[in-house]
Design a protein around this motif. Structure first.
Motif, PDB file in Angstrom:
ATOM      1  N   SER A 182       0.888  -1.074   0.074  1.00 59.01           N
ATOM      2  CA  SER A 182       0.005  -0.005  -0.120  1.00 59.01           C
ATOM      3  C   SER A 182       0.962   1.267  -0.089  1.00 59.01           C
ATOM      4  O   SER A 182       1.991   1.199   0.079  1.00 59.01           O
ATOM      5  N   PRO A 183       0.404   2.576  -0.091  1.00 62.43           N
ATOM      6  CA  PRO A 183       1.229   3.533   0.033  1.00 62.43           C
ATOM      7  C   PRO A 183       2.137   3.582   1.069  1.00 62.43           C
ATOM      8  O   PRO A 183       3.316   3.992   1.109  1.00 62.43           O
ATOM      9  N   THR A 184       1.859   3.080   2.198  1.00 59.19           N
ATOM     10  CA  THR A 184       2.544   3.159   3.404  1.00 59.19           C
ATOM     11  C   THR A 184       3.157   1.933   3.736  1.00 59.19           C
ATOM     12  O   THR A 184       3.486   1.620   5.100  1.00 59.19           O
ATOM     13  N   GLU A 185       3.043   0.938   3.109  1.00 52.79           N
ATOM     14  CA  GLU A 185       3.341  -0.607   3.608  1.00 52.79           C
ATOM     15  C   GLU A 185       4.043  -0.994   2.429  1.00 52.79           C
ATOM     16  O   GLU A 185       3.674  -1.089   1.084  1.00 52.79           O
ATOM     17  N   ALA A 186       5.200  -1.861   2.934  1.00 47.75           N
ATOM     18  CA  ALA A 186       6.028  -2.524   1.887  1.00 47.75           C
ATOM     19  C   ALA A 186       6.646  -3.847   2.524  1.00 47.75           C
ATOM     20  O   ALA A 186       6.682  -3.795   3.477  1.00 47.75           O
ATOM     21  N   ARG A 187       6.932  -4.821   1.497  1.00 52.22           N
ATOM     22  CA  ARG A 187       7.295  -6.056   2.210  1.00 52.22           C
ATOM     23  C   ARG A 187       8.769  -6.047   1.450  1.00 52.22           C
ATOM     24  O   ARG A 187       9.174  -5.884   0.218  1.00 52.22           O
ATOM     25  N   LEU A 188       9.979  -6.216   2.221  1.00 51.35           N
ATOM     26  CA  LEU A 188      11.484  -5.869   1.838  1.00 51.35           C
ATOM     27  C   LEU A 188      11.844  -7.307   2.041  1.00 51.35           C
ATOM     28  O   LEU A 188      11.864  -7.762   3.320  1.00 51.35           O
ATOM     29  N   THR A 189      12.735  -7.570   1.032  1.00 55.46           N
ATOM     30  CA  THR A 189      13.693  -8.838   1.359  1.00 55.46           C
ATOM     31  C   THR A 189      14.951  -8.557   1.328  1.00 55.46           C
ATOM     32  O   THR A 189      15.504  -8.167   0.088  1.00 55.46           O
ATOM     33  N   VAL A 190      15.673  -9.029   2.209  1.00 56.50           N
ATOM     34  CA  VAL A 190      17.185  -8.774   2.212  1.00 56.50           C
ATOM     35  C   VAL A 190      17.871 -10.042   2.595  1.00 56.50           C
ATOM     36  O   VAL A 190      17.193 -10.861   2.794  1.00 56.50           O
ATOM     37  N   THR A 191      19.318  -9.933   2.075  1.00 57.29           N
ATOM     38  CA  THR A 191      20.100 -11.063   2.247  1.00 57.29           C
ATOM     39  C   THR A 191      21.081 -10.897   3.244  1.00 57.29           C
ATOM     40  O   THR A 191      22.001 -11.604   3.562  1.00 57.29           O
ATOM     41  N   GLU A 192      21.233  -9.707   3.936  1.00 50.06           N
ATOM     42  CA  GLU A 192      22.317  -9.546   4.937  1.00 50.06           C
ATOM     43  C   GLU A 192      21.670  -9.273   6.100  1.00 50.06           C
ATOM     44  O   GLU A 192      20.408  -9.244   6.508  1.00 50.06           O
ATOM     45  N   GLY A 193      22.226  -9.093   7.296  1.00 50.95           N
ATOM     46  CA  GLY A 193      21.845  -8.913   8.633  1.00 50.95           C
ATOM     47  C   GLY A 193      22.598  -7.993   9.452  1.00 50.95           C
ATOM     48  O   GLY A 193      23.061  -8.017  10.498  1.00 50.95           O
ATOM     49  N   ARG A 194      22.611  -6.612   8.733  1.00 51.02           N
ATOM     50  CA  ARG A 194      23.196  -5.553   9.480  1.00 51.02           C
ATOM     51  C   ARG A 194      22.359  -4.829  10.609  1.00 51.02           C
ATOM     52  O   ARG A 194      20.999  -4.912  10.376  1.00 51.02           O
ATOM     53  N   TYR A 195      22.989  -3.960  11.306  1.00 49.98           N
ATOM     54  CA  TYR A 195      22.433  -3.670  12.540  1.00 49.98           C
ATOM     55  C   TYR A 195      21.255  -2.614  12.302  1.00 49.98           C
ATOM     56  O   TYR A 195      21.313  -1.825  11.422  1.00 49.98           O
ATOM     57  N   HIS A 196      19.977  -3.145  12.740  1.00 51.59           N
ATOM     58  CA  HIS A 196      18.901  -2.088  12.270  1.00 51.59           C
ATOM     59  C   HIS A 196      18.912  -1.749  10.929  1.00 51.59           C
ATOM     60  O   HIS A 196      18.294  -0.782  10.349  1.00 51.59           O
ATOM     61  N   MET A 197      18.923  -2.850  10.069  1.00 49.65           N
ATOM     62  CA  MET A 197      19.256  -2.799   8.266  1.00 49.65           C
ATOM     63  C   MET A 197      18.067  -2.094   7.825  1.00 49.65           C
ATOM     64  O   MET A 197      18.222  -1.041   7.094  1.00 49.65           O
ATOM     65  N   VAL A 198      16.956  -2.722   8.082  1.00 57.58           N
ATOM     66  CA  VAL A 198      15.477  -2.219   7.231  1.00 57.58           C
ATOM     67  C   VAL A 198      15.419  -0.817   7.686  1.00 57.58           C
ATOM     68  O   VAL A 198      14.961  -0.155   6.830  1.00 57.58           O
ATOM     69  N   ARG A 199      15.203  -0.575   8.848  1.00 56.35           N
ATOM     70  CA  ARG A 199      14.910   0.617   9.426  1.00 56.35           C
ATOM     71  C   ARG A 199      15.800   1.719   8.851  1.00 56.35           C
ATOM     72  O   ARG A 199      15.686   2.946   8.513  1.00 56.35           O
ATOM     73  N   ARG A 200      17.097   1.501   9.032  1.00 56.39           N
ATOM     74  CA  ARG A 200      18.264   2.399   8.361  1.00 56.39           C
ATOM     75  C   ARG A 200      17.978   2.700   6.563  1.00 56.39           C
ATOM     76  O   ARG A 200      18.312   3.738   6.178  1.00 56.39           O
ATOM     77  N   MET A 201      17.569   1.645   5.998  1.00 56.64           N
ATOM     78  CA  MET A 201      17.346   1.368   4.626  1.00 56.64           C
ATOM     79  C   MET A 201      16.175   2.646   4.120  1.00 56.64           C
ATOM     80  O   MET A 201      16.442   3.439   3.329  1.00 56.64           O
ATOM     81  N   PHE A 202      15.341   2.572   4.955  1.00 54.95           N
ATOM     82  CA  PHE A 202      14.197   3.330   4.605  1.00 54.95           C
ATOM     83  C   PHE A 202      14.385   4.960   5.208  1.00 54.95           C
ATOM     84  O   PHE A 202      13.939   5.847   4.521  1.00 54.95           O
ATOM     85  N   ALA A 203      15.274   5.071   6.315  1.00 49.39           N
ATOM     86  CA  ALA A 203      15.820   6.193   6.703  1.00 49.39           C
ATOM     87  C   ALA A 203      16.723   6.938   5.694  1.00 49.39           C
ATOM     88  O   ALA A 203      16.346   8.182   5.352  1.00 49.39           O
ATOM     89  N   ALA A 204      17.305   6.158   4.905  1.00 51.63           N
ATOM     90  CA  ALA A 204      18.174   6.602   4.031  1.00 51.63           C
ATOM     91  C   ALA A 204      17.502   7.203   2.848  1.00 51.63           C
ATOM     92  O   ALA A 204      18.077   8.162   2.174  1.00 51.63           O
ATOM     93  N   VAL A 205      16.061   6.608   2.618  1.00 50.58           N
ATOM     94  CA  VAL A 205      15.405   7.540   1.489  1.00 50.58           C
ATOM     95  C   VAL A 205      14.295   8.377   2.070  1.00 50.58           C
ATOM     96  O   VAL A 205      13.295   8.676   1.585  1.00 50.58           O
ATOM     97  N   GLY A 206      14.650   8.845   3.232  1.00 53.46           N
ATOM     98  CA  GLY A 206      13.761   9.880   4.036  1.00 53.46           C
ATOM     99  C   GLY A 206      12.373   9.446   4.477  1.00 53.46           C
ATOM    100  O   GLY A 206      11.574  10.290   4.705  1.00 53.46           O
TER     101      GLY A 206
END
Length: 244
Positions: A182-206
């Motif tokens: 949805s506009p504010t929901e997404a499913r993200l598939t990653v293959t790494e396990g860095r610290y707070h990775m998913v949160r930081r990825m979205f923070a990187a795009v504002g």
């Protein structure tokens, strides 16, 4: 043919957290250990650690816990920490208290932060743990993220291209796939396990992750019948599916 391991009863039960050798000897003397329907009073006796031992042995009237090599599937609730020592609620609190004394110890396979819910695996099998978290294995982790602001449409191509560098790091991320729900929901598939990775990825795009839930590790999805805080033993098929 695989050789069946045999071990002294007191050593086996001690490694599974049932108590000291003295406590286990005392338990045997009062009929608290039963094997194949017969009281086992001599805890120095060696027995074969077979797959059916949990069905054949009773401790204080209850089936023996699974021996070493167990893998647990937990639906981690919010507010719990993947730690043995931190203050507050821990994921280990939902397990039998004696399991904290098991040797080898039970550990989480990777971590979910306190504010992330969903599929969490625990094991005392160190080889399996390292196989799952090894960067060389590329075991996928799937997260469902609820975002503070609508997606703008450029996130997917950016994540999928690889090369995004998170704040405070210099090594680019591996490619990750984004599915818009949805506009504010997404499913993200990653293959790494860095610290707070998913949160930081979205923070990187504002953007900001308001809720995060892990749905899958490899080919293993969080079972529908596990409520938050509930756990069960994984089947061999489920363990194998981690690497599919």
């Amino acid at each position: 043919m695989t050789k069946v391991k045999s071990v002294r009863v007191d050593k086996l039960l001690g490694s599974m957290g049932y108590g000291s050798r003295t406590e286990i000897a005392r338990l045997g003397k009062v009929g608290g250990i039963v094997l194949d329907g017969v009281d086992l009073t001599d805890v120095s006796k060696r027995i074969a650690v077979t797959a059916d031992l949990t069905e054949r042995m009773l401790i204080d009237g209850r089936p023996l816990d699974p021996p070493a090599g167990l893998v647990l599937i937990l639906n981690k609730p919010l507010g719990m920490t993947c730690s043995h020592k931190e203050d507050g609620a821990l994921v280990y609190d939902v397990l039998p208290e004696r399991w904290r004394r098991r040797d080898p110890a039970i550990s989480t396979i990777g971590r979910l932060d306190k504010e992330t819910s969903g599929l969490l695996l625990l094991t005392d099998d160190g080889d399996l743990l390292h196989r799952v978290i090894s960067p060389k294995r590329h075991v996928a982790k799937v997260y469902r993220a609820t975002l503070a602001r609508p997606l703008v449409g450029t996130e997917g191509p950016l994540f999928e291209a690889g090369g995004l560098v998170l704040e405070g790091e210099d090594k680019p991320l591996a490619p990750a796939s984004l599915e818009v729900i949805s506009p504010t929901e997404a499913r993200l598939t990653v293959t790494e396990g860095r610290y707070h990775m998913v949160r930081r990825m979205f923070a990187a795009v504002g953007n900001h992750v308001e809720a995060l839930h892990r749905e899958r590790v490899g080919g293993l999805a969080l079972p529908d019948d596990l409520a938050p805080g509930e756990w069960r033993l994984a089947t061999q098929g489920e363990i194998d599916s981690l690497f599919v």
